[in-house]
Design a protein around this motif. Structure first.
Motif, PDB file in Angstrom:
ATOM      1  N   ARG A 120       1.047  -1.167  -0.046  1.00 35.59           N
ATOM      2  CA  ARG A 120      -0.101  -0.008  -0.035  1.00 35.59           C
ATOM      3  C   ARG A 120       0.938   1.235  -0.028  1.00 35.59           C
ATOM      4  N   HIS A 121       0.601   2.211  -0.808  1.00 38.77           N
ATOM      5  CA  HIS A 121       1.063   3.471  -0.715  1.00 38.77           C
ATOM      6  C   HIS A 121       0.310   4.601   0.125  1.00 38.77           C
ATOM      7  N   PRO A 122       0.425   4.608   1.339  1.00 39.02           N
ATOM      8  CA  PRO A 122      -0.432   5.359   2.143  1.00 39.02           C
ATOM      9  C   PRO A 122      -0.396   6.802   2.366  1.00 39.02           C
ATOM     10  N   LEU A 123      -1.615   7.348   2.424  1.00 35.42           N
ATOM     11  CA  LEU A 123      -1.388   9.120   2.441  1.00 35.42           C
ATOM     12  C   LEU A 123      -0.588   9.462   3.701  1.00 35.42           C
ATOM     13  N   ALA A 124      -0.679   8.763   4.858  1.00 34.10           N
ATOM     14  CA  ALA A 124      -0.135   9.174   6.051  1.00 34.10           C
ATOM     15  C   ALA A 124       1.657   9.187   5.547  1.00 34.10           C
ATOM     16  N   LEU A 125       1.935   8.127   5.045  1.00 32.25           N
ATOM     17  CA  LEU A 125       3.445   8.054   4.957  1.00 32.25           C
ATOM     18  C   LEU A 125       3.741   9.116   3.930  1.00 32.25           C
ATOM     19  N   ASN A 126       3.139   9.005   2.862  1.00 34.92           N
ATOM     20  CA  ASN A 126       3.461   9.983   1.647  1.00 34.92           C
ATOM     21  C   ASN A 126       3.301  11.337   1.939  1.00 34.92           C
ATOM     22  N   ALA A 127       2.738  11.792   2.914  1.00 39.17           N
ATOM     23  CA  ALA A 127       2.282  13.069   3.518  1.00 39.17           C
ATOM     24  C   ALA A 127       3.950  13.497   4.203  1.00 39.17           C
ATOM     25  N   ARG A 128       4.609  12.630   4.568  1.00 38.49           N
ATOM     26  CA  ARG A 128       5.997  12.576   5.190  1.00 38.49           C
ATOM     27  C   ARG A 128       7.188  12.748   4.247  1.00 38.49           C
ATOM     28  N   VAL A 129       6.923  12.719   3.122  1.00 41.50           N
ATOM     29  CA  VAL A 129       8.103  12.829   2.152  1.00 41.50           C
ATOM     30  C   VAL A 129       8.626  14.127   2.169  1.00 41.50           C
TER      31      VAL A 129
END
Length: 196
Positions: A120-129
């Motif tokens: 999964r490419h989760p929103l919460a993790l990608n918001a922290r890139v």
């Protein structure tokens, strides 16, 4: 006066708030989902309703290789922001044909992680890139996490997406109409084959 970086951070915060609220809401496809042939792929695009209202900015999309049964399927949520084309903000990939490598802009400890299983490419993790959420969406969601346990069949995969995205109807999503007669490999029984 706010600097460009401050404006970008503020815009990212608003975007993350909108997308998080959308993910948290119970949703349903506006109309029944049907896969269609598109060259060597099978695809669908669906609008989503929150309550009685269709969220015009969001789309649920599916893609599968027509001749790769029981693998390499992606389900993606996209968002149409002002003055940009729709961009992905969440994605599930079931039994991908190619591995995914998290990029250097992904936060530790996820950076450079190689994922060869369903993920999964989760929103919460990608918001922290590095560069923020808008940059991650432009970069096609560079951060991913492996799903555990691994969904071993279509029903388990769609159930995982249904639960994460609060789209209960996804458990009834029909599998793509794969072309089983064109299989380049002989392990159809192990992968599900015709008798699923």
């Amino acid at each position: 006066m706010a600097s460009g970086a401050d404006r970008d951070e503020a815009a990212d915060a608003v975007l993350l708030s909108d997308l998080s609220a959308f993910l948290a809401a119970e949703k349903a496809p506006s109309v029944p989902i049907q896969w269609v042939e598109d060259g060597s792929y099978l695809r669908f695009t669906a609008t989503l309703d929150v309550g009685e209202v269709t969220e015009d900015r969001a789309r649920l999309m599916g893609r599968a290789h027509a001749s790769m049964p029981d693998r390499s399927v992606s389900l993606t949520l996209t968002w149409q922001g002002p003055a940009v084309r729709p961009q992905p903000f969440e994605r599930f990939e079931w039994r991908p044909h190619d591995r995914h490598t998290n990029k250097p802009i992904v936060p530790k400890p996820h950076r450079h992680r190689i994922i060869e299983t369903t993920h999964r490419h989760p929103l919460a993790l990608n918001a922290r890139v590095a560069g923020g959420l808008a940059a991650a969406m432009t970069e096609n969601l560079p951060a991913a996490e492996a799903l555990a346990p691994e969904p071993l069949d279509w029903a388990a995969f769609t159930a995982a997406a249904a639960a994460a995205w609060r789209i209960a109807a996804l458990v009834h999503l029909p599998p793509p109409p794969w072309q089983y007669d064109l299989l380049p490999f002989a392990d159809t029984a192990r992968r599900g084959g015709r008798g699923r």
